[in-house]
Design an enzyme around this catalytic site. Structure first.
Site, PDB file in Angstrom:
ATOM      1  N   CYS A 162       0.826  -1.210   0.000  1.00 46.27           N
ATOM      2  CA  CYS A 162       0.000   0.000   0.000  1.00 46.27           C
ATOM      3  C   CYS A 162       0.857   1.255   0.000  1.00 46.27           C
ATOM      4  CB  CYS A 162      -0.938  -0.005   1.204  1.00 46.27           C
ATOM      5  SG  CYS A 162      -0.091  -0.115   2.803  1.00 46.27           S
ATOM      6  N   ASP A 163       2.109   1.138   0.477  1.00 44.95           N
ATOM      7  CA  ASP A 163       3.003   2.297   0.531  1.00 44.95           C
ATOM      8  C   ASP A 163       3.799   2.510  -0.747  1.00 44.95           C
ATOM      9  OD1 ASP A 163       2.274   2.891   3.075  1.00 44.95           O
ATOM     10  OD2 ASP A 163       4.071   2.119   4.045  1.00 44.95           O
ATOM     11  N   GLY A 191     -22.662  -2.091  19.207  1.00 50.38           N
ATOM     12  CA  GLY A 191     -22.803  -1.300  17.994  1.00 50.38           C
ATOM     13  C   GLY A 191     -22.122  -1.969  16.820  1.00 50.38           C
ATOM     14  N   GLU A 210       6.739  -0.629  11.455  1.00 46.56           N
ATOM     15  CA  GLU A 210       5.668  -1.623  11.287  1.00 46.56           C
ATOM     16  C   GLU A 210       6.262  -2.914  10.738  1.00 46.56           C
ATOM     17  OE1 GLU A 210       4.246  -2.800   8.380  1.00 46.56           O
ATOM     18  OE2 GLU A 210       5.152  -1.555   6.848  1.00 46.56           O
ATOM     19  N   PRO A 211       5.781  -4.070  11.245  1.00 52.88           N
ATOM     20  CA  PRO A 211       6.455  -5.343  10.966  1.00 52.88           C
ATOM     21  C   PRO A 211       6.123  -5.966   9.620  1.00 52.88           C
ATOM     22  CG  PRO A 211       4.584  -5.713  12.413  1.00 52.88           C
ATOM     23  CD  PRO A 211       4.664  -4.223  12.199  1.00 52.88           C
ATOM     24  N   HIS A 212       5.057  -5.492   8.966  1.00 55.62           N
ATOM     25  CA  HIS A 212       4.584  -6.188   7.774  1.00 55.62           C
ATOM     26  C   HIS A 212       5.528  -6.043   6.581  1.00 55.62           C
ATOM     27  CE1 HIS A 212       0.949  -6.680  10.049  1.00 55.62           C
ATOM     28  NE2 HIS A 212       0.773  -5.379  10.138  1.00 55.62           N
TER      29      HIS A 212
END
Length: 437
Positions: A47-48, A189, A114-116
């Site tokens: 996504c980056d 909710g 972030e680890p991904h």
């Protein structure tokens, strides 16, 4: 080393979506790269970023390699090469190596640490290997990048601290309850943020999730998506008493959980703590619930504050991580330079070994004669070359002298002309044998 791509620094999400590759499209894309002359390449699509990491045959064709990669990426996204060029980056040599190390170490992500991304880089590498596009040079780059990422993870705290509302909620819940594998949660909710928090709790071992909403069919839909259960209780208080974690995301005009309800639940829970994450706007929980013993209420602002602290912590650790990246890039470049000298070193060893064998054969067991033969023959050609250079330009001789002194670590003490017993040193051939031509 060449890197061509677009990322969150240089392009819009819309452009990245155009050129992005699903997993099942990557083998075909790699085949397209191979068909256009790229012999070592991998593609990273997240996504980056969407980028191609490749190795050119030599520096002279690096520009052509970059153009080919850019053209194929533009073709895939159905955008013009000019439009893509305006939003992309092209890195070569050391800059490309540094970029690959930083990406693998999660220093170039929207969320630092972030680890991904490391898993995504390894997946891209595995796909390239399967396609036969990982040669010796790219293999060394990627293995060094993985080693760098491992150092960053083990020697810094860059992956610690929550960076999102969901991860902040998980941290607070774990601080309160420890491991979540024995905990149950109540989702009040059907708001999107509530689902995100529920998924985050489940990913960290939540044992049981109950969904409750004003309209049962909506609760059932959310429960199906999350693999949860729909509340079977008529009274809300029964669900609250059973929950160690409560996620509120209704966003109605009235508070769903008030102080009196919280006090009744606390009494029935026998002082067991409950974490209440109120991510509804407006809030679902009366703020005074925070005054109830063992009820820990965090609203959206509270959770965002925890996440901001986590992001600030990671930014602070980034300096140490970048220092590791710089060290690992220097180590890689040094190794690369040393490998460039390997062929001539191999030849040198082979030549010396051949001369040693000849000297031993001719000396017939006479160690003194063998060593003199060997020294004379090894020094003959360098001596002749130095004499030849002496009649040429002065700078050539000076350069050769400097290289010779450095190679053999010569000092002025070596020029005394005396051996240990005071006799003059003999650096020529002996025993009537001639030096090799």
């Amino acid at each position: 080393m060449v890197v061509v791509g677009v990322n969150h620094h240089t392009s819009s999400m819309a452009l990245r979506d155009q050129v992005a590759l699903e997993d099942d499209a990557i083998p075909g894309f790699l085949g397209r790269l191979r068909a256009n002359g790229l012999t070592q390449a991998l593609v990273l699509s997240t996504c980056d970023r969407v980028e191609i990491i490749c190795v050119a045959a030599n520096a002279d064709v690096a520009e052509t390699t970059a153009e080919v990669a850019l053209w194929i990426l533009a073709e895939k996204g159905h955008v013009s090469p000019c439009a893509l060029r305006a939003a992309c980056y092209v890195l070569r040599g050391g800059d490309a190596v540094r970029h690959a190390f930083a990406v693998a170490s999660s220093l170039d992500s929207q969320v630092i640490g972030e680890p991904h991304v490391l898993r995504q880089v390894k997946a891209g590498y595995a796909a390239a290997r399967a396609a036969g596009l990982v040669g010796a040079e790219l293999e060394r780059v990627m293995q060094s990048a993985f080693a760098c990422a491992k150092r960053v993870r083990s020697e810094t705290r860059i992956a610690e601290g929550p960076v999102s509302v969901a991860s902040a909620a998980v941290q607070v819940a774990r601080d309160l309850h420890g491991d979540l594998d024995g905990c149950s949660a109540l989702l009040l909710g059907t708001g999107e943020m509530g689902e995100l928090l529920a998924e985050a709790f489940q990913a960290h071992g939540l044992d049981r999730l109950i969904v409750r909403a004003r309209r049962r069919f909506r609760a059932e839909a959310v429960a199906r998506r999350l693999g949860a259960h729909v509340s079977a209780h008529e009274a809300l208080i029964d669900d609250i008493v059973a929950a160690d974690i409560i996620i509120c995301c209704t966003g109605g005009r009235e508070h769903i959980v008030g102080v009196d309800t919280a006090r009744q639940a606390a009494k029935r829970r026998r002082q067991r703590p409950v974490f209440i994450a109120d991510v509804a706007v407006p809030g679902d929980v009366e703020p005074a619930v925070n005054t109830v013993d063992n009820a820990f209420l965090y609203d959206l602002n509270d959770l965002e504050g925890v996440a901001m602290q986590g992001r600030a912590h990671r930014e602070g650790e980034a300096e140490a991580a970048w220092r590791i990246v710089r060290e690992e890039v220097c180590r890689f470049q040094k190794g690369r330079i040393e490998r460039a000298a390997a062929p001539v070193i191999t030849l040198l060893h082979a030549r010396f070994e051949a001369e040693r064998a000849r000297a031993l054969a001719e000396a017939h067991g006479d160690a003194d004669k063998a060593t003199r033969l060997l020294v004379g023959r090894l020094l003959h050609t360098p001596s002749e070359e130095l004499r030849r250079l002496a009649v040429g330009p002065t700078e050539n001789l000076r350069h050769a002298e400097n290289v010779t002194r450095r190679l053999f670590r010569l000092t002025e003490a070596d020029a005394t002309g005396a051996s240990d017993d005071g006799a003059p040193r003999d650096t020529g051939g002996t025993g009537g044998s001639s030096a090799p031509p």
